[in-house]
Every structure is written in C-alpha cells, then in structure tokens.
Design a protein around this motif. Structure first.
Motif, PDB file in Angstrom:
ATOM      1  N   HIS A  91      -6.103  -1.464   4.972  1.00 35.47           N
ATOM      2  CA  HIS A  91      -4.767  -1.060   4.511  1.00 35.47           C
ATOM      3  C   HIS A  91      -3.982  -2.289   4.047  1.00 35.47           C
ATOM      4  O   HIS A  91      -3.426  -2.312   2.935  1.00 35.47           O
ATOM      5  CB  HIS A  91      -4.037  -0.351   5.663  1.00 35.47           C
ATOM      6  CG  HIS A  91      -2.616   0.035   5.402  1.00 35.47           C
ATOM      7  ND1 HIS A  91      -2.210   1.344   5.287  1.00 35.47           N
ATOM      8  CD2 HIS A  91      -1.494  -0.721   5.271  1.00 35.47           C
ATOM      9  CE1 HIS A  91      -0.901   1.381   5.074  1.00 35.47           C
ATOM     10  NE2 HIS A  91      -0.444   0.133   5.065  1.00 35.47           N
ATOM     11  N   GLU A  92      -3.986  -3.323   4.873  1.00 38.25           N
ATOM     12  CA  GLU A  92      -3.181  -4.510   4.541  1.00 38.25           C
ATOM     13  C   GLU A  92      -3.735  -5.278   3.350  1.00 38.25           C
ATOM     14  O   GLU A  92      -2.978  -5.698   2.475  1.00 38.25           O
ATOM     15  CB  GLU A  92      -3.056  -5.425   5.766  1.00 38.25           C
ATOM     16  CG  GLU A  92      -2.432  -4.777   7.003  1.00 38.25           C
ATOM     17  CD  GLU A  92      -1.151  -4.016   6.742  1.00 38.25           C
ATOM     18  OE1 GLU A  92      -0.834  -3.127   7.538  1.00 38.25           O
ATOM     19  OE2 GLU A  92      -0.469  -4.272   5.729  1.00 38.25           O
ATOM     20  N   HIS A 148      -2.828  -3.647   0.139  1.00 40.33           N
ATOM     21  CA  HIS A 148      -1.481  -3.989  -0.343  1.00 40.33           C
ATOM     22  C   HIS A 148      -1.539  -5.234  -1.221  1.00 40.33           C
ATOM     23  O   HIS A 148      -0.838  -5.325  -2.240  1.00 40.33           O
ATOM     24  CB  HIS A 148      -0.516  -4.234   0.818  1.00 40.33           C
ATOM     25  CG  HIS A 148       0.060  -2.999   1.412  1.00 40.33           C
ATOM     26  ND1 HIS A 148       0.681  -2.010   0.674  1.00 40.33           N
ATOM     27  CD2 HIS A 148       0.127  -2.601   2.698  1.00 40.33           C
ATOM     28  CE1 HIS A 148       1.106  -1.051   1.476  1.00 40.33           C
ATOM     29  NE2 HIS A 148       0.779  -1.373   2.713  1.00 40.33           N
ATOM     30  N   TYR A 171       7.861  -1.035  -3.576  1.00 39.99           N
ATOM     31  CA  TYR A 171       7.812  -0.503  -2.216  1.00 39.99           C
ATOM     32  C   TYR A 171       9.084   0.277  -1.885  1.00 39.99           C
ATOM     33  O   TYR A 171       9.848  -0.050  -0.968  1.00 39.99           O
ATOM     34  CB  TYR A 171       7.606  -1.650  -1.214  1.00 39.99           C
ATOM     35  CG  TYR A 171       6.965  -1.242   0.090  1.00 39.99           C
ATOM     36  CD1 TYR A 171       7.668  -1.332   1.288  1.00 39.99           C
ATOM     37  CD2 TYR A 171       5.647  -0.778   0.134  1.00 39.99           C
ATOM     38  CE1 TYR A 171       7.080  -0.972   2.492  1.00 39.99           C
ATOM     39  CE2 TYR A 171       5.058  -0.430   1.335  1.00 39.99           C
ATOM     40  CZ  TYR A 171       5.776  -0.522   2.512  1.00 39.99           C
ATOM     41  OH  TYR A 171       5.182  -0.181   3.701  1.00 39.99           O
ATOM     42  N   GLU A 197       1.871   2.953  -0.100  1.00 42.59           N
ATOM     43  CA  GLU A 197       1.384   3.228   1.255  1.00 42.59           C
ATOM     44  C   GLU A 197       0.157   4.127   1.250  1.00 42.59           C
ATOM     45  O   GLU A 197      -0.806   3.908   1.995  1.00 42.59           O
ATOM     46  CB  GLU A 197       2.486   3.861   2.104  1.00 42.59           C
ATOM     47  CG  GLU A 197       3.365   2.838   2.782  1.00 42.59           C
ATOM     48  CD  GLU A 197       2.544   1.961   3.704  1.00 42.59           C
ATOM     49  OE1 GLU A 197       1.855   2.501   4.590  1.00 42.59           O
ATOM     50  OE2 GLU A 197       2.580   0.721   3.523  1.00 42.59           O
ATOM     51  N   HIS A 219       6.396   5.709   4.671  1.00 41.57           N
ATOM     52  CA  HIS A 219       5.340   6.042   5.635  1.00 41.57           C
ATOM     53  C   HIS A 219       5.319   7.519   5.975  1.00 41.57           C
ATOM     54  O   HIS A 219       4.457   7.984   6.715  1.00 41.57           O
ATOM     55  CB  HIS A 219       5.521   5.220   6.918  1.00 41.57           C
ATOM     56  CG  HIS A 219       5.232   3.770   6.749  1.00 41.57           C
ATOM     57  ND1 HIS A 219       6.207   2.845   6.430  1.00 41.57           N
ATOM     58  CD2 HIS A 219       4.060   3.082   6.814  1.00 41.57           C
ATOM     59  CE1 HIS A 219       5.665   1.663   6.321  1.00 41.57           C
ATOM     60  NE2 HIS A 219       4.362   1.762   6.548  1.00 41.57           N
TER      61      HIS A 219
HETATM   62 ZN   LIG Z   1       1.430  -0.507   4.534  1.00 32.16          ZN
END
Ligand SMILES: [Zn+2]
Ligand SMILES: CCCCC[C@H](S)C(=O)N[C@@H](Cc1ccccc1)C(=O)N[C@@H](C)C(=O)O
Ligand SMILES: [Ca+2]
Length: 303
Positions: free
Chosen positions: A145-146, A149, A160, A169, A229
């Motif tokens: 996930h990171e 990004h 974002y 996300e 989120h």
């Molecule tokens: Zn994230």
C-alpha cells in the motif's frame, strides 16, 4: 575484513523465519539490500521510537536479526523487497520511480503509532499500540500500500483529497491485494492482534468495515481529506468485482496501465472508470473483458 552483500536472517513481527539480504562492513551487518537488478537499493532504518527521519540504519552484530524488537525491521526490509520484485517482474517497473530509486523504510516511528505512511521520500511505520495494531510493517499488504503511494506520486499523481484522494487510497489497497492475493482483506496480519478474523478494510465487502460500496452512500466529510479512507470502498468494490470476473492476471495489467498512463492528479471516480476502460481496450479490446470492467463500475453506481 570482508565488505559487501551478505545473506542474514531474522524473525518477523509474527515470529516467522525470514532470510534477509544484508550488507556487511567493518564487522557490522546492515539491512541494506544491493541485490536488486538495475541498482535499486532497499534500505531499512529505525527511528528508535522518535520522530526524526530517516533515523539510523537497522544493524546487527551477527547478521541474525532475531530479537523481538527487530521484527518490524525484518518485515519492512523483507516485504519492501517483495514489492520491488512484484513491480519489476509483473510490470517491468524498476522501483517506484522506474529508475532504480532507493526504497527507504524507517520503522519504530513514534510511540504506539497506529499508522504507516509514505512521506514523499520514504516509508514510515509505527509500532502500533499492541491493541489496534501490531508493528505495521508486519503486513505485506500494508507495505505494498505504502510503496504504491510512491508509484502513484510518480505516475497519476492523484491529489490526496475527495474523490481523487479516495482513488489514491483505493489504488494503494488494490495493489496491496495484487502483491498479497491470498485474501481480499487489508491489514489483517497486524490489525487487532488480540482478535482474529478481522481487518482494517475489505475489498470484497467494504461495508463490513464501515465503508460505502456504492456511490449512493458516498460519505461527504471534511475530515480525513474528504473521507479518503472511507470512500475508497467504492472503487475498492469495483476492483473486487473486476478481479472476480476477469481474473487477477488481466486485472493487474489493466490497473497498472490506467495508473501509469491515463489517470491524472484530478481524476475522479468517473475518470477512473474511463481510464480503466481505455486501458482494457488497449490491452484486450472491447469484448467481454471490457464489458466486465464497465459492469463492475456500473454496479457501484459510477458511469
Ligand atoms: Zn494510504
Ligand atoms: C499520516 C497521515 C495518514 C497517512 C495515511 C496512510 S497513506 C495510510 O493510508 N495508511 C494505511 C495503513 C494501512 C494500509 C493497509 C492496511 C492497514 C493499514 C491506512 O489505511 N491507515 C489508516 C489507519 C488511516 O490512516 O485511517
Ligand atoms: Ca491481505
């Protein structure tokens, strides 16, 4: 004294044995992996429970990273390597910048910090408070996930905020699945260590974890950059439906092409549908695969 690439080992957050690509210099062993092709180096550091970055190298005196506190370091390093391998082997991408950038992670950030993030230059992982989270690098889908990004930042650049932020996300979650495809859950390996069977989010059933899975339930809020989120549940569900109908192999190629070629900083959900359809058309034409992608987005109320 020998200096250079070595192979060590350690135990991850969950106590599992892992072989590690390390580097030895003057009798110290570093979590520093120089074995990736085309110069992508992977390095792991510790903030020593403080908040200054990047912190100091994670080191060990005998190349055995086996102490409990080293579990977060072990997993951040190991999983960063697997995510590098995923992008290189599946999509021909050499690190997040496609030019062999060093993938730097810092663990033990802050105190009981229940999160992980990409700060524009590196990944940062909290240790969790032991109730909501275990150290977050202990989950491969969190690491993916990171790093995703970082890829998004160098490709689509999705802002974002609001729908483009929820899409940011979602893409991070969806590639978390592509890297760790054994379930459609996100964060399950580190979320609520004292409770089994739950997760932070689910691609297949966003609603189970308080996320909408249809535009009718879009959550308008000023918090969390416009609920990024929460509203990621809508594109996450579309991704799940797509994967279920056309399979992971085609889906990941379509998602990577949409992310790297068509999405832009201000792309909203409707633009994402168009980008994914264009990518599908480029790769597979406008037959059943195309219709499956279109149907997935219609089912979540995005046309
Ligand atoms: Zn994230
Ligand atoms: C510092 C400001 C917040 C940054 C948010 C980062 S990108 C993020 O989204 N982190 C993930 C971590 C994660 C990923 C997959 C699975 C579990 C947990 C995230 O979802 N964070 C939640 C806790 C949040 O910030 O609400
Ligand atoms: Ca998972």
């Amino acid at each position: 004294v020998t200096e250079g690439a070595t192979t060590g080992y350690g135990y991850g957050v969950l106590g599992d044995y892992k072989s590690l690509k390390t580097y030895s210099a003057n009798g110290t062993y570093y979590l520093y992996d120089t074995t990736k092709p085309m110069s992508g180096v992977i390095e792991t550091r510790t903030a020593n429970y403080g908040s200054s970055l990047p912190g100091s190298y994670s080191v060990d005196s005998n190349n055995a990273f086996t102490s409990t506190s080293q579990g977060a370091d072990v997993d951040a390093h190991y999983y960063a390597g697997t995510v590098y391998d995923y992008y290189y082997n599946t999509h021909g991408r050499n690190s997040y910048d496609n030019n062999g950038a060093t993938i730097r992670s810092t663990v033990h950030y802050g105190s009981n910090y229940n999160n992980a993030f990409w700060n524009g230059a590196q990944m940062v992982y909290g240790d969790g408070d032991g109730s909501t989270f275990d150290p977050l690098s202990g989950a491969q889908d969190v690491v993916a996930h990171e790093i995703t990004h970082a890829v998004i930042e160098r490709t689509a650049g999705l802002r974002y905020q609001d729908q483009s932020g929820a899409l940011n996300e979602s893409m991070a979650d969806v590639f978390g699945y592509f890297v760790e495809p054994e379930d459609f859950l996100l964060g399950e390996d580190v979320y609520t260590p004292n409770k089994s069977g739950d997760a932070l989010r689910s691609l297949s059933n966003p609603d189970a974890y308080g996320q909408p899975s249809h535009m009718d339930d879009y959550y308008y809020t000023s918090s969390d950059n416009g609920g990024v989120h929460t509203n990621s549940g809508i594109p996450n569900k579309a991704a799940y439906l797509t994967i279920q109908s056309i399979g992971k192999t085609k889906a990941e190629k379509i998602y990577y092409r949409a992310m790297s070629v068509y999405l832009t900083p201000t792309s909203n959900f409707s633009a994402a549908r168009s980008a994914l359809l264009q990518a599908t058309s480029d790769l597979y034409g406008t037959g059943s695969t195309y219709n499956s992608v279109a149907s997935a987005w219609s089912q979540v109320g995005v046309n």
